[in-house]
Design a protein around this motif. Structure first.
Motif, short mmCIF file in Angstrom:
data_model
loop_
_atom_site.label_atom_id
_atom_site.label_comp_id
_atom_site.label_asym_id
_atom_site.label_seq_id
_atom_site.Cartn_x
_atom_site.Cartn_y
_atom_site.Cartn_z
N ASP A 1 0.85 -1.19 0.00
CA ASP A 1 0.00 0.00 0.00
C ASP A 1 0.89 1.25 0.00
O ASP A 1 1.83 1.34 0.79
N LYS A 2 0.57 2.17 -0.89
CA LYS A 2 1.44 3.34 -1.07
C LYS A 2 1.60 4.17 0.22
O LYS A 2 2.71 4.52 0.62
N ALA A 3 0.48 4.44 0.88
CA ALA A 3 0.53 5.27 2.09
C ALA A 3 1.35 4.58 3.18
O ALA A 3 2.14 5.21 3.89
N TYR A 4 1.18 3.26 3.27
CA TYR A 4 1.95 2.49 4.26
C TYR A 4 3.43 2.55 3.95
O TYR A 4 4.26 2.76 4.84
N PHE A 5 3.78 2.40 2.66
CA PHE A 5 5.19 2.45 2.26
C PHE A 5 5.82 3.80 2.60
O PHE A 5 6.90 3.87 3.20
N VAL A 6 5.10 4.87 2.23
CA VAL A 6 5.65 6.22 2.43
C VAL A 6 5.85 6.49 3.93
O VAL A 6 6.90 6.96 4.37
N LYS A 7 4.82 6.15 4.73
CA LYS A 7 4.90 6.37 6.18
C LYS A 7 6.05 5.54 6.78
O LYS A 7 6.83 6.04 7.62
N THR A 8 6.16 4.29 6.34
CA THR A 8 7.20 3.41 6.89
C THR A 8 8.59 3.96 6.58
O THR A 8 9.46 4.01 7.45
N MET A 9 8.79 4.42 5.35
CA MET A 9 10.10 4.95 4.97
C MET A 9 10.40 6.23 5.74
O MET A 9 11.54 6.43 6.20
N GLN A 10 9.39 7.08 5.90
CA GLN A 10 9.60 8.32 6.67
C GLN A 10 9.94 8.01 8.12
O GLN A 10 10.80 8.66 8.73
N ASP A 11 9.29 6.97 8.66
CA ASP A 11 9.55 6.59 10.06
C ASP A 11 10.92 5.93 10.24
O ASP A 11 11.58 6.12 11.26
N PHE A 12 11.35 5.17 9.22
CA PHE A 12 12.71 4.63 9.26
C PHE A 12 13.71 5.78 9.27
O PHE A 12 14.68 5.80 10.03
N LYS A 13 13.45 6.74 8.40
CA LYS A 13 14.38 7.87 8.23
C LYS A 13 14.47 8.70 9.52
O LYS A 13 15.56 9.06 9.95
N SER A 14 13.33 8.96 10.14
CA SER A 14 13.32 9.79 11.35
C SER A 14 13.78 9.01 12.58
O SER A 14 14.15 9.60 13.59
N GLY A 15 13.72 7.68 12.48
CA GLY A 15 14.07 6.87 13.64
C GLY A 15 12.84 6.48 14.46
O GLY A 15 12.94 5.76 15.45
N ALA A 16 11.65 6.98 14.07
CA ALA A 16 10.41 6.66 14.80
C ALA A 16 10.15 5.16 14.79
O ALA A 16 9.58 4.62 15.73
N ARG A 17 10.56 4.52 13.69
CA ARG A 17 10.43 3.06 13.63
C ARG A 17 11.83 2.45 13.70
O ARG A 17 12.67 2.73 12.84
N PRO A 18 12.09 1.64 14.72
CA PRO A 18 13.42 1.03 14.82
C PRO A 18 13.68 0.08 13.66
O PRO A 18 12.75 -0.53 13.15
N ALA A 19 14.93 -0.01 13.27
CA ALA A 19 15.26 -0.85 12.13
C ALA A 19 16.65 -1.42 12.28
O ALA A 19 17.49 -0.87 13.00
N SER A 20 16.90 -2.52 11.58
CA SER A 20 18.25 -3.05 11.53
C SER A 20 19.06 -2.26 10.52
O SER A 20 20.02 -1.58 10.84
N ILE A 21 18.61 -2.30 9.26
CA ILE A 21 19.41 -1.69 8.19
C ILE A 21 18.66 -0.55 7.50
O ILE A 21 19.26 0.27 6.82
N MET A 22 17.34 -0.48 7.67
CA MET A 22 16.55 0.39 6.81
C MET A 22 16.72 1.88 7.09
O MET A 22 16.51 2.70 6.21
N LYS A 23 17.13 2.26 8.31
CA LYS A 23 17.40 3.68 8.54
C LYS A 23 18.53 4.15 7.63
O LYS A 23 18.51 5.24 7.09
N ARG A 24 19.52 3.27 7.47
CA ARG A 24 20.68 3.63 6.65
C ARG A 24 20.27 3.87 5.21
O ARG A 24 20.80 4.74 4.52
N HIS A 25 19.32 3.07 4.73
CA HIS A 25 18.85 3.23 3.35
C HIS A 25 17.84 4.38 3.22
O HIS A 25 17.97 5.21 2.34
N ALA A 26 16.84 4.39 4.11
CA ALA A 26 15.77 5.39 4.00
C ALA A 26 16.33 6.81 4.06
O ALA A 26 15.83 7.72 3.39
#
Lengths: 99, 425
Positions: free
Chosen positions: A54-79
Motif C-alpha cells: 500500500d502506497k501510504a503504508y510504504f511512504v509512512k514506513t520509509m519516513q519513520d525509518f528515516k526519522s528513527g520513529a520506527r526502529p530498524a536493523s538496516i533500513m534507517k541507513r537506506h531510508a
C-alpha cells in the motif's frame, strides 16, 4: 568547444522533457531496492517483499525509518538516502507491482 | 577529457540539476534512435547479467548479447560460506536460463579475444564477431598472480589457490581445509587495496575459524594483511576474533606476500616467512583483461578504468561502458555495487540509444552482509547520491554494525537469494 555544444544540446532537450527524466529516475532508484527485496520486489526468506505494498503504508514506513520513529536493523541507513518525493514516487511504483 | 562543471553549479533546483549533469554525464551524446540498436555485454556476473536483464526490461527494442565463458552463475558472495562448510557449491550456483527465455537476452558462451572500439566489434575465441552501438564491460577483477613469485606454479599444481573468484578454487580450498589435520595452520593473505569485496578476507578468516572451532579446535589461522589495518567492518570482526575465536587468529598487518612456495608450503613477506598446512594467498588486483583489449584500463588509474560515473561510459573511449569491480572510483568493489551500477548504466544506455538524456541524479546503494559464524552476521550499508561536482556523496546515516546477530544472518541469507533473482530473473 565540443563539450560546450554537447551541453547546450542536451540542456535544451532536458528542458523540453522534465517529466520523462522523473520517470527514469524513479524507475532506476526503485530497482536498487530489488537487490535486497527480490526480483520486482518479491522476496525469498527473511527480508519482506515490497511488491504490491500500500502506497501510504510504504511512504509512512520509509519516513519513520528515516526519522528513527520506527526502529530498524538496516533500513534507517537506506531510508535516509532518499527524499520524501522519492518515497511517494517509489510508493506509486511498488503499489503497482504484482505480489 | 575533463569537463568543467563549475558553470553549471550556479543554478539550483530540479530543472537546474538536469543542466548540471548534462554537462558531465556523457562523452558521447544521445544518438538518433535506431529501430533495434545493439548492446554487447561482456561478463555475466553481478554487473553484466543485471545490466543485460535491465537493458531488455527497460529497452525491449534493444538487441542485447551477453558473452561469458561459464556454464552457470557461481556467486562470489556466500562462497566464503562454502569454504567454512555452511553451504555447498550447488547452493551458490544458479542457471542463466531465464535471461534468454524470459528476457530475450542472447547468451553467447565464449571468451572475448579482441575488441575494436573504432569499428565497434567484439570478437570471440570461437570465431564469433559481434557489432555494437554500445558495449558494456563487466569482467570483474584480474587477479595479479604474476605479482606473487611462485604463485602460478603452486596454483597450477593445485597446491595454493586464491579462491577470489567463486568456482573450482572455492571447492578446492574447502577440500584442503577438510583434509587438514587438527592442529594445522591455515595461512591466508589480504591483498592491498583496492580489491574485490573489502570485508571478504576477514569474513573468510572468521568462517574458517568457526569451522576449526567445531571440527579442529587445536588449529590456528595466520592472517597476513597487505594493508596497515583491517579494511572493513573492523569492530565487527575484531569483536568475534577476541571472543568466539580467542587465541585462534594471528592477525599480522603490513604483511603482503611476495613469494609463495607450494613444495615447502611457505609464504614469504617483507617481515615474515610463514609455514602452513593450507595456504590461501590472494594476490593484488586490477581491472579485468577485456578492459585492456578495449583500451579503457589505464596505467594512470592504477590499472582500473576511469568512467563517467553517471553513465559508466569510459572517459577515454566513447560508447564503451564499464561497471562493477573494474571501475576506478572511491566506491567499494562488491557484487551489490556492481548490480546497482548495472542499473544506472542500463538506464543511461536505454535513454541514450533512444535519443534522450539519461537520469541526471542517479543513486547507488551498497548492502554488504558478512557472516562471522554459522549463526551470526553483520552488515555495512550506504547510499550514494550524485551531487554534480562533488560526485557520489555518501549519505550521512550509512555505516556498519559493530555487533553481529542472528537476525542479520537471516537477512544475509535472504539477501543472497534475492539479489541472485534480481541479477538472473
Amino acid at each position: 568547444m565540443k563539450t560546450t555544444l554537447l551541453v547546450a544540446g542536451l540542456s535544451a532537450f532536458m528542458l523540453a522533457a522534465p517529466v520523462h527524466a522523473t520517470d527514469v529516475h524513479t524507475r532506476t532508484i526503485a530497482s536498487t531496492c530489488f537487490a535486497c527485496h527480490g526480483n520486482n520486489g518479491v522476496s525469498n526468506g527473511a527480508i519482506p517483499s515490497i511488491a504490491g505494498l500500500d502506497k501510504a503504508y510504504f511512504v509512512k514506513t520509509m519516513q519513520d525509518f528515516k526519522s528513527g520513529a520506527r526502529p530498524a536493523s538496516i533500513m534507517k541507513r537506506h531510508a535516509s538516502g532518499y527524499t520524501d518525493a522519492e518515497f511517494v514516487a517509489m510508493g506509486d511504483y511498488f503499489a503497482s507491482l504484482k505480489k | 577529457m575533463t569537463i568543467n562543471r563549475r558553470d553549471f553549479l550556479k543554478v539550483s533546483g530540479a530543472g537546474a540539476a538536469s543542466t548540471l549533469i548534462a554537462g558531465c554525464a556523457t562523452q558521447s551524446a544521445p544518438t538518433v534512435a535506431k529501430a533495434s540498436p545493439k548492446v554487447v555485454v561482456v561478463g555475466a556476473g553481478f554487473g553484466g547479467a543485471t545490466c543485460a536483464k535491465y537493458l531488455r526490461t527497460w529497452g525491449p527494442n534493444i538487441e542485447v548479447t551477453l558473452i561469458d565463458p561459464n556454464d552457470n552463475f557461481i556467486s562470489c558472495p556466500i562462497s566464503n560460506w562454502v569454504i567454512g562448510g555452511m553451504k555447498t557449491m550447488a547452493d551458490i550456483t544458479r542457471s542463466y536460463d531465464k535471461l534468454p527465455s524470459q528476457y530475450g537476452v542472447k547468451m553467447v558462451k565464449d571468451y572475448v579475444v579482441a575488441i575494436d572500439t573504432k569499428a565497434r566489434i567484439v570478437k570471440t575465441k570461437g570465431g564469433g564477431s559481434f557489432s555494437y552501438d554500445r558495449l558494456v564491460l563487466s569482467p570483474g577483477v584480474d587477479i595479479r598472480t604474476d605479482l606473487v613469485g611462485g604463485f602460478k606454479e603452486a596454483e597450477a599444481a593445485g597446491k595454493v589457490v586464491h579462491a577470489w573468484k567463486a568456482g573450482a578454487q572455492t571447492a578446492l580450498l574447502r577440500k584442503q581445509l577438510v583434509n587438514m589435520p587438527d592442529g594445522g595452520v591455515f595461512v591466508m593473505s589480504v591483498p592491498t587495496v583496492p580489491y574485490r569485496c573489502p570485508p571478504g578476507p576477514y569474513e573468510r578468516a572468521s568462517l574458517v575459524a568457526d569451522y576449526f572451532t567445531k571440527a579442529k579446535p587445536k588449529s590456528k589461522i595466520i592472517l597476513l594483511d597487505g594493508n596497515p589495518d583491517i579494511v572493513s567492518k573492523k569492530p565487527l570482526f575484531m569483536g568475534v576474533w577476541n571472543t568466539l575465536y580467542k587465541g585462534m587468529i594471528d592477525y599480522r598487518p603490513n604483511n603482503a606476500p611476495y613469494r609463495v612456495n607450494g613444495d615447502t608450503m611457505t609464504v614469504t613477506t617483507e617481515f615474515d616467512e610463514v609455514k602452513g598446512d593450507v595456504l590461501n594467498v590472494v594476490p593484488p588486483q586490477r581491472a579485468g583483461a577485456v578492459c585492456e583489449m578495449a583500451g579503457v584500463r589505464t596505467a594512470a588509474n592504477d590499472n582500473w578504468c576511469p568512467v563517467n560515473l553517471t553513465t559508466f561510459e569510459s572517459t577515454t573511449t566513447p560508447n564503451v561502458h564499464i561497471i562493477g569491480d573494474s571501475v576506478s572510483a572511491a566506491l567499494p568493489k562488491s557484487g551489490h555495487m556492481a548490480n546497482n551500477m548495472a542499473k544506472v548504466c542500463a538506464s543511461a544506455i536505454v535513454e541514450l540509444l533512444a535519443g534522450r538524456n539519461p537520469d541526471t541524479v542517479p543513486v547507488i546503494t551498497n548492502t554488504c552482509y558478512s557472516a562471522v559464524s554459522d549463526t551470526k552476521a553483520g552488515y555495512v550499508a550506504n547510499v550514494w547520491r550524485w551531487e554534480g561536482a562533488k560526485g557520489y556523496v555518501s549519505q550521512p546515516d550509512g555505516g556498519a554494525t559493530a555487533v553481529p546477530d542472528e537476525l542479520n544472518k537471516a537477512y544475509n541469507e535472504s539477501w543472497a537469494s534475492n539479489i541472485w533473482s534480481d541479477v538472473l530473473g
